[in-house]
Design a protein around this motif. Structure first.
Motif, short mmCIF file in Angstrom:
data_model
loop_
_atom_site.label_atom_id
_atom_site.label_comp_id
_atom_site.label_asym_id
_atom_site.label_seq_id
_atom_site.Cartn_x
_atom_site.Cartn_y
_atom_site.Cartn_z
N THR A 124 15.62 0.95 1.94
CA THR A 124 15.69 0.05 0.79
C THR A 124 15.46 0.74 -0.55
O THR A 124 15.45 0.09 -1.59
N GLY A 125 15.28 2.06 -0.54
CA GLY A 125 15.11 2.81 -1.78
C GLY A 125 16.40 3.54 -2.12
O GLY A 125 17.43 2.90 -2.41
N VAL A 126 16.35 4.85 -2.01
CA VAL A 126 17.51 5.70 -2.30
C VAL A 126 18.75 5.27 -1.51
O VAL A 126 19.87 5.33 -2.03
N TYR A 127 18.60 4.80 -0.30
CA TYR A 127 19.74 4.47 0.55
C TYR A 127 20.35 3.10 0.26
O TYR A 127 21.37 2.73 0.85
N CYS A 171 4.41 -1.87 5.70
CA CYS A 171 3.72 -1.35 4.52
C CYS A 171 4.69 -1.28 3.35
O CYS A 171 5.49 -0.34 3.26
N PRO A 195 7.42 1.86 6.53
CA PRO A 195 7.87 1.54 5.17
C PRO A 195 9.15 0.72 5.29
O PRO A 195 9.66 0.53 6.40
N ALA A 196 9.65 0.22 4.16
CA ALA A 196 10.90 -0.56 4.18
C ALA A 196 12.07 0.43 4.19
O ALA A 196 12.65 0.76 3.15
N ILE A 197 12.41 0.87 5.40
CA ILE A 197 13.42 1.92 5.60
C ILE A 197 14.75 1.52 4.94
O ILE A 197 15.18 0.37 5.05
N ALA A 206 0.84 -1.20 0.00
CA ALA A 206 0.00 0.00 0.00
C ALA A 206 0.87 1.25 0.00
O ALA A 206 2.09 1.18 0.20
N GLY A 259 12.22 15.12 1.17
CA GLY A 259 13.08 14.53 0.15
C GLY A 259 12.24 13.79 -0.85
O GLY A 259 11.08 14.15 -1.08
N GLY A 260 12.81 12.73 -1.43
CA GLY A 260 12.07 11.93 -2.41
C GLY A 260 11.43 10.73 -1.75
O GLY A 260 11.24 10.70 -0.53
N GLY A 261 11.11 9.72 -2.54
CA GLY A 261 10.59 8.45 -2.04
C GLY A 261 9.41 8.60 -1.11
O GLY A 261 8.54 9.45 -1.30
N VAL A 262 9.41 7.78 -0.07
CA VAL A 262 8.28 7.79 0.87
C VAL A 262 8.25 9.11 1.65
O VAL A 262 7.18 9.61 2.01
N ASP A 263 9.42 9.68 1.88
CA ASP A 263 9.51 10.97 2.58
C ASP A 263 8.75 12.05 1.79
O ASP A 263 7.93 12.80 2.36
N ALA A 267 13.26 9.03 6.67
CA ALA A 267 13.67 10.43 6.51
C ALA A 267 15.17 10.53 6.29
O ALA A 267 15.88 9.51 6.24
N ASN A 268 15.67 11.76 6.15
CA ASN A 268 17.11 12.00 6.12
C ASN A 268 17.49 12.82 7.36
O ASN A 268 16.62 13.30 8.09
N1 AR6 Z 1 4.37 4.16 0.74
C1 AR6 Z 1 5.11 3.09 1.18
N2 AR6 Z 1 6.36 2.84 0.76
C2 AR6 Z 1 6.90 3.69 -0.15
C3 AR6 Z 1 6.20 4.81 -0.66
C4 AR6 Z 1 4.88 5.02 -0.18
N3 AR6 Z 1 4.14 6.06 -0.59
N4 AR6 Z 1 7.02 5.44 -1.54
C5 AR6 Z 1 8.18 4.76 -1.59
N5 AR6 Z 1 8.11 3.68 -0.77
P1 AR6 Z 1 13.02 5.57 0.14
P2 AR6 Z 1 15.36 5.33 1.94
C6 AR6 Z 1 9.12 2.66 -0.48
O1 AR6 Z 1 13.92 5.86 -1.01
O2 AR6 Z 1 15.94 4.27 1.10
C7 AR6 Z 1 14.42 10.29 0.68
O3 AR6 Z 1 14.80 11.23 -0.28
C8 AR6 Z 1 10.23 2.45 -1.49
O4 AR6 Z 1 9.78 1.65 -2.57
O5 AR6 Z 1 11.80 6.39 0.30
O6 AR6 Z 1 15.32 5.14 3.43
C9 AR6 Z 1 14.71 10.74 2.11
O7 AR6 Z 1 14.56 12.14 2.23
C10 AR6 Z 1 11.27 1.74 -0.63
O8 AR6 Z 1 10.96 0.34 -0.54
O9 AR6 Z 1 13.84 5.71 1.56
C11 AR6 Z 1 16.13 10.31 2.30
O10 AR6 Z 1 17.02 11.25 1.78
C12 AR6 Z 1 11.07 2.34 0.76
O11 AR6 Z 1 9.83 3.05 0.70
C13 AR6 Z 1 16.22 9.03 1.51
O12 AR6 Z 1 15.22 9.12 0.50
C14 AR6 Z 1 12.17 3.29 1.19
O13 AR6 Z 1 12.64 4.03 0.07
C15 AR6 Z 1 15.92 7.82 2.36
O14 AR6 Z 1 16.14 6.67 1.61
#
Ligand code: AR6
Length: 174
Positions: free
Chosen positions: A119-122, A153, A115-117, A10, A31-35, A24-25
C-alpha cells in the motif's frame, strides 16, 4: 483456540512479537518504506542473511532472523505492484498473507505482525488491500496451531481505519 486479529498504529520495528512481516522486493536487498526501516533497525546482519536467499517471487515469502530487532524472525513477503489485472493482484496479495502465516506456524510463532503490504510504493488501493488482507488472514488462520495473536500494524490512522472496517465487514475481532 481462535487467533485474535488486532489493528494498531505503530512502527513495526518496535514490536515485541515472535515474527514481523516485511513488505520486501523480489531482490530481498532492502529498499525504502517499511523495508528500509526494518533493515535499519535490524542492522547489517539482516542484509547479509537476505542476500543469501536468492530473492523471492511476488506472492511468496522467505524467512530470516530478526538480528537486532525485538522480533525473533522477519518474514519477507513480496507484494504485487498495483496495476493491470486487479483480480490477479488481489490473489498475489492474499498469497503474501497466507504464506506468511504458514511460515510463522512453521516457526512455531505465537505472535505475528504485518505491515499493510503493497500500500506504499507499490500503490495498491489501501481499502481494497485491507479487505484482501483480512479475508486472506481469516482463511489462513482457520487451520493454525501456534498463532494466538496477529497484529495488523498500520503506519497511519487512515490505514488503521481501513483495516478496522475490513474486520467489521467480515465478523468481529478474529
Ligand atoms: N512500520 C509499519 N508500517 C510502515 C513503516 C513502519 N516502520 N514504514 C512504512 N510503513 P511500503 P510496498 C507502511 O512502501 O508498498 C520498498 O522500497 C507504509 O505507510 O513500505 O509493499 C521495498 O523494498 C505503507 O502503508 O511497501 C519494495 O521495493 C506500508 O508500510 C517496495 O518498497 C507499505 O509501504 C514495497 O512497496
Amino acid at each position: 483456540m481462535k487467533t485474535e486479529i488486532e489493528v494498531i498504529v505503530a512502527d513495526i520495528t518496535t514490536l515485541e512479537v515472535d515474527a514481523i512481516v516485511n513488505a520486501a522486493n523480489k531482490q530481498l536487498k532492502g529498499g525504502g518504506g517499511v523495508d528500509g526501516a526494518i533493515h535499519r533497525a535490524a542492522g547489517p546482519g539482516l542484509l547479509e542473511e537476505s542476500k543469501r536467499l536468492n530473492g523471492c517471487e511476488t506472492g511468496d515469502a522467505k524467512v530470516t532472523g530478526g538480528h537486532d530487532l525485538p522480533a525473533s524472525w522477519v518474514i519477507h513477503a513480496v507484494g504485487p505492484v498495483w496495476g493491470g489485472d486487479k483480480d490477479e493482484k488481489d490473489r498475489l496479495l492474499a498469497s503474501c498473507y497466507r504464506v506468511a502465516v504458514e511460515k510463522a506456524e512453521g516457526l512455531n510463532c505465537e505472535s505475528l505482525a504485518f505491515p499493510a503490504i503493497s500500500t506504499g510504493v507499490y500503490g495498491f488501493p489501501p481499502d481494497r488491500a485491507a479487505r484482501v488482507a483480512v479475508g486472506a488472514l481469516r482463511e489462513a488462520l482457520k487451520g493454525c496451531d501456534s498463532l494466538r495473536r496477529v497484529i495488523l500494524c498500520c503506519y497511519s490512522e487512515e490505514s488503521a481505519a481501513h483495516h478496522r472496517a475490513a474486520l467489521d465487514d467480515t465478523g468481529s475481532g478474529g
